[in-house]
Write a protein that holds these residues in place. Structure first.
Motif, PDB file in Angstrom:
ATOM      1  N   ALA A   1       4.883  -9.033 -10.702  1.00 44.34           N
ATOM      2  CA  ALA A   1       4.942  -9.624 -12.037  1.00 44.34           C
ATOM      3  C   ALA A   1       5.733 -10.924 -12.044  1.00 44.34           C
ATOM      4  N   GLY A   2       6.423 -11.244 -10.951  1.00 42.06           N
ATOM      5  CA  GLY A   2       7.186 -12.466 -10.861  1.00 42.06           C
ATOM      6  C   GLY A   2       8.637 -12.320 -11.262  1.00 42.06           C
ATOM      7  N   LEU A   3       9.126 -11.098 -11.435  1.00 43.82           N
ATOM      8  CA  LEU A   3      10.505 -10.873 -11.880  1.00 43.82           C
ATOM      9  C   LEU A   3      11.496 -10.779 -10.728  1.00 43.82           C
ATOM     10  N   GLY A   4      11.106 -10.204  -9.641  1.00 47.89           N
ATOM     11  CA  GLY A   4      12.061  -9.943  -8.568  1.00 47.89           C
ATOM     12  C   GLY A   4      11.836 -10.756  -7.314  1.00 47.89           C
ATOM     13  N   GLY A   5      11.205 -11.905  -7.407  1.00 46.85           N
ATOM     14  CA  GLY A   5      10.959 -12.709  -6.216  1.00 46.85           C
ATOM     15  C   GLY A   5       9.482 -12.814  -5.917  1.00 46.85           C
ATOM     16  N   ASN A   6       9.178 -13.182  -4.688  1.00 43.13           N
ATOM     17  CA  ASN A   6       7.787 -13.362  -4.269  1.00 43.13           C
ATOM     18  C   ASN A   6       7.168 -12.030  -3.896  1.00 43.13           C
ATOM     19  N   TYR A   7       5.874 -11.943  -4.138  1.00 44.32           N
ATOM     20  CA  TYR A   7       5.139 -10.724  -3.815  1.00 44.32           C
ATOM     21  C   TYR A   7       4.953 -10.618  -2.310  1.00 44.32           C
ATOM     22  N   LYS A   8       5.180  -9.423  -1.780  1.00 48.18           N
ATOM     23  CA  LYS A   8       4.933  -9.141  -0.366  1.00 48.18           C
ATOM     24  C   LYS A   8       3.875  -8.050  -0.291  1.00 48.18           C
ATOM     25  N   ALA A   9       2.890  -8.261   0.508  1.00 47.01           N
ATOM     26  CA  ALA A   9       1.844  -7.253   0.687  1.00 47.01           C
ATOM     27  C   ALA A   9       2.422  -6.041   1.404  1.00 47.01           C
ATOM     28  N   PRO A  10       1.930  -4.835   1.102  1.00 47.99           N
ATOM     29  CA  PRO A  10       2.447  -3.655   1.776  1.00 47.99           C
ATOM     30  C   PRO A  10       2.184  -3.703   3.272  1.00 47.99           C
ATOM     31  N   VAL A  11       3.142  -3.224   4.038  1.00 47.62           N
ATOM     32  CA  VAL A  11       3.076  -3.275   5.497  1.00 47.62           C
ATOM     33  C   VAL A  11       2.355  -2.050   6.024  1.00 47.62           C
ATOM     34  N   LYS A  12       1.482  -2.264   7.002  1.00 48.64           N
ATOM     35  CA  LYS A  12       0.819  -1.137   7.666  1.00 48.64           C
ATOM     36  C   LYS A  12       1.737  -0.553   8.712  1.00 48.64           C
ATOM     37  N   ARG A  13       1.807   0.766   8.756  1.00 45.47           N
ATOM     38  CA  ARG A  13       2.637   1.464   9.726  1.00 45.47           C
ATOM     39  C   ARG A  13       1.748   2.288  10.644  1.00 45.47           C
ATOM     40  N   LYS A  14       2.300   2.697  11.757  1.00 45.18           N
ATOM     41  CA  LYS A  14       1.584   3.599  12.658  1.00 45.18           C
ATOM     42  C   LYS A  14       2.107   5.006  12.404  1.00 45.18           C
ATOM     43  N   ILE A  15       1.239   5.881  11.953  1.00 47.85           N
ATOM     44  CA  ILE A  15       1.597   7.259  11.645  1.00 47.85           C
ATOM     45  C   ILE A  15       0.927   8.161  12.671  1.00 47.85           C
ATOM     46  N   GLU A  16       1.709   9.018  13.301  1.00 48.14           N
ATOM     47  CA  GLU A  16       1.176   9.988  14.256  1.00 48.14           C
ATOM     48  C   GLU A  16       1.503  11.392  13.775  1.00 48.14           C
TER      49      GLU A  16
ATOM     50  N   THR B   1       6.057   0.890  -4.974  1.00 45.03           N
ATOM     51  CA  THR B   1       7.379   1.098  -5.558  1.00 45.03           C
ATOM     52  C   THR B   1       7.550   0.251  -6.816  1.00 45.03           C
ATOM     53  N   ILE B   2       8.600   0.526  -7.547  1.00 50.00           N
ATOM     54  CA  ILE B   2       8.913  -0.233  -8.759  1.00 50.00           C
ATOM     55  C   ILE B   2       9.280  -1.668  -8.398  1.00 50.00           C
ATOM     56  N   GLU B   3      10.014  -1.840  -7.303  1.00 50.44           N
ATOM     57  CA  GLU B   3      10.401  -3.183  -6.864  1.00 50.44           C
ATOM     58  C   GLU B   3       9.166  -4.033  -6.551  1.00 50.44           C
ATOM     59  N   GLU B   4       8.158  -3.391  -5.959  1.00 46.70           N
ATOM     60  CA  GLU B   4       6.922  -4.106  -5.630  1.00 46.70           C
ATOM     61  C   GLU B   4       6.203  -4.545  -6.898  1.00 46.70           C
ATOM     62  N   SER B   5       6.206  -3.701  -7.927  1.00 50.53           N
ATOM     63  CA  SER B   5       5.555  -4.082  -9.181  1.00 50.53           C
ATOM     64  C   SER B   5       6.303  -5.214  -9.871  1.00 50.53           C
ATOM     65  N   GLU B   6       7.633  -5.217  -9.763  1.00 51.56           N
ATOM     66  CA  GLU B   6       8.411  -6.311 -10.351  1.00 51.56           C
ATOM     67  C   GLU B   6       8.160  -7.629  -9.615  1.00 51.56           C
ATOM     68  N   ARG B   7       8.046  -7.562  -8.287  1.00 53.39           N
ATOM     69  CA  ARG B   7       7.741  -8.769  -7.520  1.00 53.39           C
ATOM     70  C   ARG B   7       6.348  -9.290  -7.865  1.00 53.39           C
TER      71      ARG B   7
ATOM     72  N   ALA C   1      -4.178   7.297   4.886  1.00 52.09           N
ATOM     73  CA  ALA C   1      -3.605   6.927   3.595  1.00 52.09           C
ATOM     74  C   ALA C   1      -2.105   6.682   3.696  1.00 52.09           C
ATOM     75  N   LEU C   2      -1.439   7.373   4.614  1.00 53.12           N
ATOM     76  CA  LEU C   2       0.006   7.207   4.780  1.00 53.12           C
ATOM     77  C   LEU C   2       0.371   5.967   5.582  1.00 53.12           C
ATOM     78  N   GLU C   3      -0.623   5.293   6.163  1.00 48.83           N
ATOM     79  CA  GLU C   3      -0.325   4.087   6.940  1.00 48.83           C
ATOM     80  C   GLU C   3       0.254   2.968   6.081  1.00 48.83           C
ATOM     81  N   LEU C   4      -0.214   2.848   4.842  1.00 53.21           N
ATOM     82  CA  LEU C   4       0.333   1.842   3.940  1.00 53.21           C
ATOM     83  C   LEU C   4       1.608   2.377   3.286  1.00 53.21           C
TER      84      LEU C   4
END
Length: 146
Positions: A102-117, A94-100, A87-90
């Protein structure tokens, strides 16, 4: 019919509401904040007799204290811990992501997958490697049998 009556029974709902927040743990965004900002301080805590294991055995991913080294290493191999790592990989929402979105803060970017150990506490970091733990146990059992 009997299940529906039991579900809405007057005697159970108040108990459910009472204990709803009793064992509440940290949310994923709070844990992500801990991983980024103060992971060293959480993994090397001062001795606190009020917490389990004197606050020396802490799983930062699950936000739980354990009694001893054995229970913590066993926890690292459980399904609950592995689910939390997945679950922590994604990145957290954030609020910035919700604004993006909705079209307010730029283009939407999908959340990045991380490697968690798994990160070991300071007490255990030099002693145990989580990936090799089951192999060491098998080696000990083989030497005792011979």
């Amino acid at each position: 019919m009997t299940y529906k009556r039991r579900k809405y029974h007057r005697g159970e709902t108040h108990i459910r509401k009472k204990y709803k927040g009793k064992r509440r743990t940290k949310d994923l965004d709070e844990i992500d904040n801990d991983l980024k900002n103060n992971s060293e301080s959480l993994l090397a805590q001062k001795i606190d007799v009020e917490k389990a294991g004197n606050a020396q055995y802490y799983c930062i991913h699950c936000a739980r204290y354990f009694i001893d080294e054995h229970s913590l290493t066993h926890h690292y191999r459980t399904k609950v811990h592995k689910r939390r790592l997945k679950a922590l990989e994604l990145e957290p929402y954030t609020i910035e992501e919700s604004e993006r979105a909705a079209g307010l803060g730029g283009n939407y970017k999908a959340p990045v997958k991380r490697k968690i150990e798994t990160i070991l506490p300071k007490v255990m970091s030099d002693k145990i490697d989580v990936d090799q733990e089951p192999d060491l146990k098998k080696q000990c059992l083989n030497t005792q049998g011979e």
